[in-house]
Design a protein around this motif. Sequence first.
Motif, PDB file in Angstrom:
ATOM      1  N   ASP A   1       0.732  -1.142  -0.094  1.00  0.00           N
ATOM      2  CA  ASP A   1      -0.097  -0.003   0.111  1.00  0.00           C
ATOM      3  C   ASP A   1       0.883   1.380  -0.094  1.00  0.00           C
ATOM      4  O   ASP A   1       0.830   2.216   0.970  1.00  0.00           O
ATOM      5  CB  ASP A   1      -0.947  -0.028   1.311  1.00  0.00           C
TER       6      ASP A   1
ATOM      7  N   ASP B   1      -1.210  -2.237  -4.277  1.00  0.00           N
ATOM      8  CA  ASP B   1      -1.565  -0.631  -4.255  1.00  0.00           C
ATOM      9  C   ASP B   1      -0.523  -0.001  -4.296  1.00  0.00           C
ATOM     10  O   ASP B   1       0.025   0.892  -3.405  1.00  0.00           O
ATOM     11  CB  ASP B   1      -2.306  -0.564  -2.859  1.00  0.00           C
TER      12      ASP B   1
ATOM     13  N   TRP C   1      -6.425  -1.145  -6.178  1.00  0.00           N
ATOM     14  CA  TRP C   1      -6.123   0.102  -6.801  1.00  0.00           C
ATOM     15  C   TRP C   1      -5.192  -0.126  -8.127  1.00  0.00           C
ATOM     16  O   TRP C   1      -5.670   0.405  -9.099  1.00  0.00           O
ATOM     17  CB  TRP C   1      -5.533   0.947  -5.811  1.00  0.00           C
TER      18      TRP C   1
ATOM     19  N   HIS D   1      -4.251  -0.837   5.766  1.00  0.00           N
ATOM     20  CA  HIS D   1      -3.631   0.045   6.341  1.00  0.00           C
ATOM     21  C   HIS D   1      -3.456   0.224   7.641  1.00  0.00           C
ATOM     22  O   HIS D   1      -3.072   1.211   8.205  1.00  0.00           O
ATOM     23  CB  HIS D   1      -3.933   1.672   5.644  1.00  0.00           C
TER      24      HIS D   1
ATOM     25  N   ASP E   1      -3.939  -3.888   2.290  1.00  0.00           N
ATOM     26  CA  ASP E   1      -5.235  -3.267   2.050  1.00  0.00           C
ATOM     27  C   ASP E   1      -5.826  -2.273   3.274  1.00  0.00           C
ATOM     28  O   ASP E   1      -6.334  -1.203   2.812  1.00  0.00           O
ATOM     29  CB  ASP E   1      -6.132  -4.293   1.737  1.00  0.00           C
TER      30      ASP E   1
ATOM     31  N   HIS F   1      -3.242  -9.297  -1.329  1.00  0.00           N
ATOM     32  CA  HIS F   1      -3.506  -8.058  -0.939  1.00  0.00           C
ATOM     33  C   HIS F   1      -4.394  -7.887   0.019  1.00  0.00           C
ATOM     34  O   HIS F   1      -4.135  -7.161   0.975  1.00  0.00           O
ATOM     35  CB  HIS F   1      -3.715  -7.244  -2.316  1.00  0.00           C
TER      36      HIS F   1
ATOM     37  N   HIS G   1       0.629   3.671  -2.513  1.00  0.00           N
ATOM     38  CA  HIS G   1      -0.244   4.569  -2.831  1.00  0.00           C
ATOM     39  C   HIS G   1       0.399   5.864  -3.279  1.00  0.00           C
ATOM     40  O   HIS G   1      -0.108   7.127  -3.287  1.00  0.00           O
ATOM     41  CB  HIS G   1      -1.275   4.998  -1.747  1.00  0.00           C
TER      42      HIS G   1
HETATM   43 MN   LIG Z   1      -4.459   0.335  -0.017  1.00  0.00          MN
END
Ligand SMILES: [Mn+2]
Length: 236
Positions: A9, A37, A64, A160, A158, A112, A11
């Motif tokens: 993650d 992600d 994502w 966080h 996923d 994930h 991002h």
């Molecule tokens: Mn995420």
Amino acid sequence: MSKTAIISDIHGNLTALEAVLEDIGKRGVDQIFCLGDLVGKGPRGSACIELVKKHCDKVIRGNWDVFIQEETDNEHLKWIQSRLTAEDFKYLASLPFHIEFELNDKLIRCFHASPRSVFERIAPEYHSKEKCLSLFENSEETNSLHSSRTPDIVFYGDIHVTWLRSYDIGLLCNVGSVGLDVVDATYVIVDGTYGSNSINFVRVPYDREAELKAAKALGMVGYEEYYKEIMYELFS
Ligand SMILES: [Mn+2]
């Protein structure tokens, strides 16, 4: 290959990813896995993809990475998409679903969000024990529907938020998030060096102001939302 760093993650938060990779570099790990992600929400997805490609030994897809491929009317998403190259989209679309490896005779599985889908969100804080135990199940996606062996240790991302839960059937660990964790940039090191497996959470402070400055300088559409995600503690 006994010491593995597991990140997830990101991002599009390049500042956080750079800080985490620098930290990992000091810890003598043998390999780095990324649980998806890579992009979305943050401004510099393309640069994050480049760094992940360079440093990570195995990479799998997140929700994502799938969702960003779709056409949208949302201005923020359109801006995020406009910052990715055709090669980035191709790379994200090529990512596999899961990673499996053995460490001291334990089967370790990474995905994930759930063994069934990158879109199935399960958090021990909100879901039943049964639901959490379903994270150890085999599925068509993990190519193990007809196998009797299930993982002893599960790592996922996923949500966080870091988690480590011990159940009769095994250990469940959420590795947190590099880019959007509420407590610094977070990742995990699993180490099988001494004949048993240890799991360590690592929290890396990073320059949030610098990340926001970079987002602003790029003219990021949806900057206000990103500001709130990054400066989470100001709004909680
Ligand atoms: Mn995420």
